[in-house]
Design a protein around this motif. Structure first.
Motif, mmCIF file in Angstrom:
data_model
loop_
_atom_site.group_PDB
_atom_site.id
_atom_site.type_symbol
_atom_site.label_atom_id
_atom_site.label_comp_id
_atom_site.label_asym_id
_atom_site.label_seq_id
_atom_site.Cartn_x
_atom_site.Cartn_y
_atom_site.Cartn_z
ATOM 1 N N THR A 20 46.924 18.294 111.383
ATOM 2 C CA THR A 20 48.214 18.848 110.949
ATOM 3 C C THR A 20 49.248 17.754 110.764
ATOM 4 O O THR A 20 50.020 17.769 109.795
ATOM 5 N N GLU A 21 49.275 16.797 111.665
ATOM 6 C CA GLU A 21 50.259 15.712 111.593
ATOM 7 C C GLU A 21 50.123 14.939 110.284
ATOM 8 O O GLU A 21 51.116 14.636 109.617
ATOM 9 N N CYS A 78 48.639 16.009 107.481
ATOM 10 C CA CYS A 78 48.964 16.911 106.369
ATOM 11 C C CYS A 78 50.473 17.023 106.185
ATOM 12 O O CYS A 78 50.986 16.977 105.051
ATOM 13 N N ARG A 79 51.195 17.175 107.299
ATOM 14 C CA ARG A 79 52.651 17.290 107.219
ATOM 15 C C ARG A 79 53.272 16.007 106.674
ATOM 16 O O ARG A 79 54.243 16.050 105.893
ATOM 17 N N HIS A 80 52.719 14.870 107.051
ATOM 18 C CA HIS A 80 53.226 13.590 106.547
ATOM 19 C C HIS A 80 53.089 13.515 105.029
ATOM 20 O O HIS A 80 54.016 13.070 104.337
ATOM 21 N N ILE A 137 52.908 16.010 102.863
ATOM 22 C CA ILE A 137 53.825 16.968 102.242
ATOM 23 C C ILE A 137 55.261 16.437 102.244
ATOM 24 O O ILE A 137 55.988 16.541 101.240
ATOM 25 N N ASP A 138 55.678 15.849 103.365
ATOM 26 C CA ASP A 138 57.078 15.444 103.528
ATOM 27 C C ASP A 138 57.402 14.088 102.930
ATOM 28 O O ASP A 138 58.563 13.837 102.570
ATOM 29 N N GLU A 198 50.210 26.169 111.458
ATOM 30 C CA GLU A 198 51.176 25.198 111.986
ATOM 31 C C GLU A 198 52.114 24.683 110.903
ATOM 32 O O GLU A 198 53.242 24.267 111.200
ATOM 33 N N LEU A 199 51.653 24.714 109.658
ATOM 34 C CA LEU A 199 52.532 24.330 108.543
ATOM 35 C C LEU A 199 53.421 25.487 108.101
ATOM 36 O O LEU A 199 54.324 25.297 107.285
#
Length: 310
Positions: free
Chosen positions: A199-200, A202-204, A206-207, A252-253
């Motif tokens: 998740t970490e 993936c979020r990186h 996206i952001d 989580e996203l």
């Protein structure tokens, strides 16, 4: 799914790309089309009608083979390569309507060169923030260098599965799709992030990576598990882990629909099991193209001798 008719292949046809003439052996083309049609039939049986993207893994195979499948009547779009230099050379010979997948181990210092391939569709092996950052930066610099950016026209395939899968694609053709590679087996020899760290990353992406589009997760898994789970009643532990990881990452996203994240799992030996377990993309090479030559013996472009010549 309609079966492709090899009899539709012209006795001989040529392609000129980037000033290079390529000749296709009609017998070889018929072999390839028959093999791809068989894969599609097996996927359709396993998927119960769900569209599944087939990445034809063409590493160490000549551009003639790729062109034989990309042209009508198959009009196959998605081809995968493991080596940057080989992919770059092939992309320069072949039509830009091909959608290239880089499926090999990704080195940080190669990201910039990889990002400059115009019709690079997806990179399947993102397993670190630094690699994502370098690929994103390289794509941004490439786009800035273009004299005039034109809207991307999506190629159209003759196959229902390809059309339905392609309809999922975003219309921003400038972005490179990425899969985060997950090490579901825990083997030291395998690349990928641990499931709990997915998740970490993936979020990186996206952001912080506006020139990349997160499409999903990918795993290769343990060979022993693939060999042990070939029947319809058996589940592959790696594939189950990736599916569970995808569902958790989506929650989580804050994504309402977990299926917005693709599952890329399954290769020549286990793609039917992967499809039964929900895979959206499979990578099939030797089952389509046959045995690969040694890397030192591989040819980018193969000369085809016309019948009656020496």
């Amino acid at each position: 799914m309609n079966e492709t008719r090899p009899s539709n292949i012209p006795i001989e046809y040529q392609q000129k790309a980037e000033g290079v003439e390529m000749r296709i052996d009609p017998l070889r083309a018929e072999q390839l089309i028959t093999s791809l049609s068989s894969i599609k039939a097996r996927i359709q049986s396993a998927s119960i009608g769900k569209p599944v993207r087939i990445v034809a893994v063409s590493k160490l195979k000549p551009v003639n083979d790729i062109l034989a499948l990309h042209r009508a009547p198959t009009s196959h779009l998605h081809f995968g390569e493991n080596y940057l230099q080989e992919l770059s050379e092939k992309a320069s010979f072949l039509p830009r309507s091909i959608q290239w997948h880089f499926i090999g181990a990704l080195q940080t210092n190669k990201c910039s060169s990889l990002a400059r391939i115009p019709n690079l569709y997806l990179v399947s092996s993102i397993d670190a923030k630094k690699k994502a950052d370098e690929l994103n930066k390289g794509r941004g610099k490439y786009l800035e260098s273009l004299p005039q950016r034109q809207p991307t026209t999506k190629p159209v395939s003759s196959d229902l599965e390809e059309d339905e899968a392609t309809n999922k694609e975003d219309m921003d053709g400038d972005k490179i799709g990425v899969h985060v590679q997950v090490n579901t087996s825990g083997e030291d020899s395998k690349s990928g992030v641990p499931p709990q760290e997915t998740t970490e990353l993936c979020r990186h992406i996206i952001d912080n990576c506006p020139h990349l589009r997160l499409r999903g997760l990918m795993t290769i898994g343990a060979i022993a598990r693939s060999q042990a789970t070939k029947t319809a009643s058996q589940e592959n532990e790696d594939f189950r882990c990736l599916r569970d990881t995808r569902d958790r990452v989506a929650r989580e996203l804050g994504w309402d629909d977990e299926t917005e994240l693709e599952l890329s799992m399954g290769m020549s030996e286990d793609f039917e099991t992967a499809v039964r377990m929900g895979s959206d993309e499979v990578r099939v090479g030797s089952t389509i193209f046959g045995e690969r030559p040694a890397r030192k013996d591989a040819k980018i472009k193969e000369d085809v001798v016309q019948e009656g010549t020496t």
